[in-house]
Design a protein around this motif. Sequence first.
Motif, PDB file in Angstrom:
ATOM      1  N   LEU A 191     -14.794  -9.404 -21.835  1.00 35.99           N
ATOM      2  CA  LEU A 191     -15.971  -9.906 -21.126  1.00 35.99           C
ATOM      3  C   LEU A 191     -15.666 -10.180 -19.654  1.00 35.99           C
ATOM      4  N   LEU A 192     -14.447 -10.622 -19.350  1.00 37.01           N
ATOM      5  CA  LEU A 192     -14.076 -10.934 -17.967  1.00 37.01           C
ATOM      6  C   LEU A 192     -13.991  -9.686 -17.099  1.00 37.01           C
ATOM      7  N   THR A 193     -13.866  -8.527 -17.718  1.00 31.08           N
ATOM      8  CA  THR A 193     -13.853  -7.283 -16.919  1.00 31.08           C
ATOM      9  C   THR A 193     -15.229  -7.021 -16.318  1.00 31.08           C
ATOM     10  N   GLY A 194     -16.247  -7.592 -16.923  1.00 35.55           N
ATOM     11  CA  GLY A 194     -17.611  -7.342 -16.450  1.00 35.55           C
ATOM     12  C   GLY A 194     -18.126  -5.981 -16.858  1.00 35.55           C
ATOM     13  N   ASP A 195     -17.301  -5.218 -17.575  1.00 31.37           N
ATOM     14  CA  ASP A 195     -17.678  -3.850 -17.949  1.00 31.37           C
ATOM     15  C   ASP A 195     -18.338  -3.811 -19.328  1.00 31.37           C
ATOM     16  N   THR A 196     -19.335  -4.663 -19.505  1.00 30.74           N
ATOM     17  CA  THR A 196     -20.117  -4.670 -20.743  1.00 30.74           C
ATOM     18  C   THR A 196     -21.594  -4.770 -20.366  1.00 30.74           C
ATOM     19  N   ALA A 197     -22.443  -4.694 -21.347  1.00 29.53           N
ATOM     20  CA  ALA A 197     -23.880  -4.802 -21.083  1.00 29.53           C
ATOM     21  C   ALA A 197     -24.265  -6.161 -20.522  1.00 29.53           C
ATOM     22  N   TYR A 198     -23.377  -7.150 -20.678  1.00 27.29           N
ATOM     23  CA  TYR A 198     -23.677  -8.504 -20.217  1.00 27.29           C
ATOM     24  C   TYR A 198     -23.293  -8.734 -18.764  1.00 27.29           C
ATOM     25  N   GLY A 199     -22.470  -7.831 -18.201  1.00 25.57           N
ATOM     26  CA  GLY A 199     -22.077  -7.960 -16.803  1.00 25.57           C
ATOM     27  C   GLY A 199     -21.036  -9.041 -16.598  1.00 25.57           C
ATOM     28  N   ASP A 200     -20.804  -9.358 -15.332  1.00 27.19           N
ATOM     29  CA  ASP A 200     -19.812 -10.379 -14.986  1.00 27.19           C
ATOM     30  C   ASP A 200     -20.324 -11.759 -15.374  1.00 27.19           C
ATOM     31  N   PRO A 201     -19.466 -12.618 -15.956  1.00 25.47           N
ATOM     32  CA  PRO A 201     -19.908 -13.961 -16.362  1.00 25.47           C
ATOM     33  C   PRO A 201     -20.578 -14.757 -15.251  1.00 25.47           C
ATOM     34  N   SER A 202     -20.205 -14.531 -14.022  1.00 22.10           N
ATOM     35  CA  SER A 202     -20.810 -15.273 -12.917  1.00 22.10           C
ATOM     36  C   SER A 202     -22.285 -14.928 -12.739  1.00 22.10           C
ATOM     37  N   SER A 203     -22.708 -13.815 -13.309  1.00 18.33           N
ATOM     38  CA  SER A 203     -24.112 -13.396 -13.186  1.00 18.33           C
ATOM     39  C   SER A 203     -24.940 -13.736 -14.425  1.00 18.33           C
TER      40      SER A 203
ATOM     41  N   THR B  90     -12.003 -20.497 -19.393  1.00 16.72           N
ATOM     42  CA  THR B  90     -11.923 -19.603 -18.226  1.00 16.72           C
ATOM     43  C   THR B  90     -13.235 -18.855 -18.050  1.00 16.72           C
ATOM     44  N   THR B  91     -13.757 -18.314 -19.147  1.00 19.70           N
ATOM     45  CA  THR B  91     -15.016 -17.574 -19.074  1.00 19.70           C
ATOM     46  C   THR B  91     -16.185 -18.504 -18.748  1.00 19.70           C
ATOM     47  N   LEU B  92     -16.228 -19.662 -19.422  1.00 22.46           N
ATOM     48  CA  LEU B  92     -17.335 -20.592 -19.215  1.00 22.46           C
ATOM     49  C   LEU B  92     -17.353 -21.152 -17.797  1.00 22.46           C
ATOM     50  N   SER B  93     -16.196 -21.330 -17.219  1.00 22.01           N
ATOM     51  CA  SER B  93     -16.144 -21.905 -15.868  1.00 22.01           C
ATOM     52  C   SER B  93     -16.780 -20.992 -14.833  1.00 22.01           C
ATOM     53  N   LEU B  94     -16.883 -19.708 -15.147  1.00 23.01           N
ATOM     54  CA  LEU B  94     -17.497 -18.756 -14.218  1.00 23.01           C
ATOM     55  C   LEU B  94     -19.016 -18.740 -14.323  1.00 23.01           C
ATOM     56  N   VAL B  95     -19.535 -19.274 -15.428  1.00 22.02           N
ATOM     57  CA  VAL B  95     -20.987 -19.322 -15.612  1.00 22.02           C
ATOM     58  C   VAL B  95     -21.554 -20.442 -14.749  1.00 22.02           C
ATOM     59  N   ALA B  96     -22.659 -20.187 -14.094  1.00 24.13           N
ATOM     60  CA  ALA B  96     -23.255 -21.188 -13.207  1.00 24.13           C
ATOM     61  C   ALA B  96     -23.520 -22.494 -13.954  1.00 24.13           C
ATOM     62  N   GLU B  97     -23.258 -23.611 -13.294  1.00 25.27           N
ATOM     63  CA  GLU B  97     -23.402 -24.918 -13.944  1.00 25.27           C
ATOM     64  C   GLU B  97     -24.829 -25.150 -14.433  1.00 25.27           C
ATOM     65  N   ALA B  98     -25.816 -24.724 -13.656  1.00 29.51           N
ATOM     66  CA  ALA B  98     -27.221 -24.908 -14.058  1.00 29.51           C
ATOM     67  C   ALA B  98     -27.539 -24.116 -15.321  1.00 29.51           C
ATOM     68  N   VAL B  99     -26.939 -22.935 -15.440  1.00 29.77           N
ATOM     69  CA  VAL B  99     -27.152 -22.106 -16.631  1.00 29.77           C
ATOM     70  C   VAL B  99     -26.512 -22.756 -17.845  1.00 29.77           C
ATOM     71  N   ARG B 100     -25.302 -23.285 -17.647  1.00 27.48           N
ATOM     72  CA  ARG B 100     -24.635 -23.976 -18.751  1.00 27.48           C
ATOM     73  C   ARG B 100     -25.465 -25.169 -19.212  1.00 27.48           C
ATOM     74  N   GLU B 101     -26.014 -25.901 -18.260  1.00 28.28           N
ATOM     75  CA  GLU B 101     -26.809 -27.078 -18.602  1.00 28.28           C
ATOM     76  C   GLU B 101     -28.080 -26.685 -19.361  1.00 28.28           C
ATOM     77  N   ASP B 102     -28.737 -25.611 -18.938  1.00 27.84           N
ATOM     78  CA  ASP B 102     -29.939 -25.140 -19.649  1.00 27.84           C
ATOM     79  C   ASP B 102     -29.597 -24.751 -21.083  1.00 27.84           C
ATOM     80  N   PHE B 103     -28.460 -24.074 -21.241  1.00 27.39           N
ATOM     81  CA  PHE B 103     -28.056 -23.648 -22.579  1.00 27.39           C
ATOM     82  C   PHE B 103     -27.694 -24.854 -23.443  1.00 27.39           C
ATOM     83  N   ARG B 104     -26.993 -25.821 -22.848  1.00 29.36           N
ATOM     84  CA  ARG B 104     -26.628 -27.028 -23.590  1.00 29.36           C
ATOM     85  C   ARG B 104     -27.868 -27.771 -24.069  1.00 29.36           C
ATOM     86  N   ARG B 105     -28.872 -27.864 -23.199  1.00 30.08           N
ATOM     87  CA  ARG B 105     -30.109 -28.543 -23.576  1.00 30.08           C
ATOM     88  C   ARG B 105     -30.823 -27.823 -24.714  1.00 30.08           C
TER      89      ARG B 105
END
Length: 582
Positions: free
Chosen positions: A129-141, A160-175
């Motif tokens: 997943l960290l390669t970004g070479d999947t249908a999901y793209g780079d974790p930062s996106s 490591t992977t989660l830290s690249l995800v935007a904090e606002a996105v993580r918060e929305d998912f957590r909620r």
Amino acid sequence: AQLSCLARLLAAKNLTADFGSFPPDLLLFFHPSEVRAGSCREFYTRASRGNLDLLPQGSPQRTRLLRGALTCLGVRGSRLEPQQLGSLGTLVCDLEPGTIPASGAAILDNLKLCPALTGAQQDALNALLLTGDTAYGDPSSWDLRTLQDLGPLVLALNQTTLSLVAEAVREDFRRSIAAAYSSQGHSQREKSLILLRAFAAAAAASHPRLQRSADGCPFEPVTASSIVYDVLSLTPEQLDLCLSSDVLIENLEAVLEQPVPLESSRILKKKVDQLFPSGIPEKQLKRLGVLSRLYTDQEISQWSVTSRDTLSALLSPSGGEWKDSQVQQLLSRYLALGGSLTGALLREIGGKRLCNLREEQIQQIPAEAIGTAGQLNISSCSQSKKEQLYRKAREAFASLASTPGPYYCRIRPYLGGAPAEDLKDLANAGVAINMDLDTFLALNPKELQKLSVTDVKNLLGENLPELKKAKDEPLVVSWVKIQSQRELDCVLGIGLQGGLQEPTGTTTSAHPTTLASVSSTATVTTPARPTTPANVTSMATVPTSPHPSTSASVTSLTTVLTTPHPATSASVTPMANSPMPT
């Protein structure tokens, strides 16, 4: 074991060729030697849809199954082609970790089928997943939709992977996970907690704590901005050391919206108690939510519950299930402090818990509260409590008594406490109320016995045929036994049997006399004027034996009337043991 035996039986009977008609779970137990080369791809494609957990991980059968599938599909190295992956299905879950990055993005859908991935497989997945070479793209996106589309794979994401995800996105998912937690089953809740803790840890990593030892907390103390994450990511011991009572009370609602583990909840309760050593103020009791369920009956007995709003807030189902004894204590405390029960409160309490109140407490319920409480199920109440509640309901709905239909609809839940007189009034109101069978069977058995056949017919109305279905109910059986069978037949006409039969013909003696028996008394009437010495000249009462005599005994005679004409000695039957006239 059964599937294994069945597979061996089919092999012994040479019936394995038609595998398409067998369930996938059964195919997991087929030996590879039973699989024909020409149809092996179809076989393993079907078998891969089975529950692989039926075979223990690492067992010879499971290893043999995977090896046979790889041989059939022509797999030579670590890389698997999309077509091969389509045939392997869940069998991919047992592949070596190196297969994941070698096979690329195509393997991700297969991995979603795996109940759990090994640590090495999780590392390989994150590397892919960290390669970004999947249908999901780079974790930062990634956005909320991306995390949702990852499905069960999100459980394998590392920090490591989660830290690249935007904090606002993580918060929305957590909620979104926290919002669904309360409606999930046990196993799903465990997965949700894993996710919540992982996301909380990622959030905590974004705000590094300073080492602090003055108060024993190994980190920076929990703050208002971090408490929502900390209650999920810290252990109960760490939470106890790092969370202050003041911070908790200021953010209590936000904290209690989270699926806090039980042991951590106990720490939160402890913090609340520490802040209010002399007792929790009433305005804070309203805010306790799920924490209120952790208090003992003794502790609840000390609460200051004086307002309806406080009681309503505590009874709210959003706080979870109460024990019956806790509710009993809570209501007792409220009533002891002068509180009164309204219809709205009775609805929140519920009929079952209402029945747990003492009779003197039920007596305190205003009739108007019963009138606005709606349909309460008081079937678990004792008979005396049912009668109490019925009297209050009768008072509450008295204004409807002139309209039997609406009156019945409102008072129906309380009719289990009604006396026969009131039931007769309903039956003879002139308007069919069509009492349902459940209500009829819930009537007081003693009062039901006082109802006539016509009363019952009028009460049930169009539901009368339903009574035949309940013919074996003890309540119905006992009522039928004291009714005239003729009335049951003619008035009800639904085929109920077992009523009283009317007498037919002449009533016979309780102790019939046989030909061999002797009557207890025989009277011999003689003519007014004796004629010859051979005639009987007086009226004699002849006592006979109380026991039956045999055929050789004197013939039984009730009354022997002599003729008005002279009789000879031969015309009179001798009487046994008769005293001779003098």
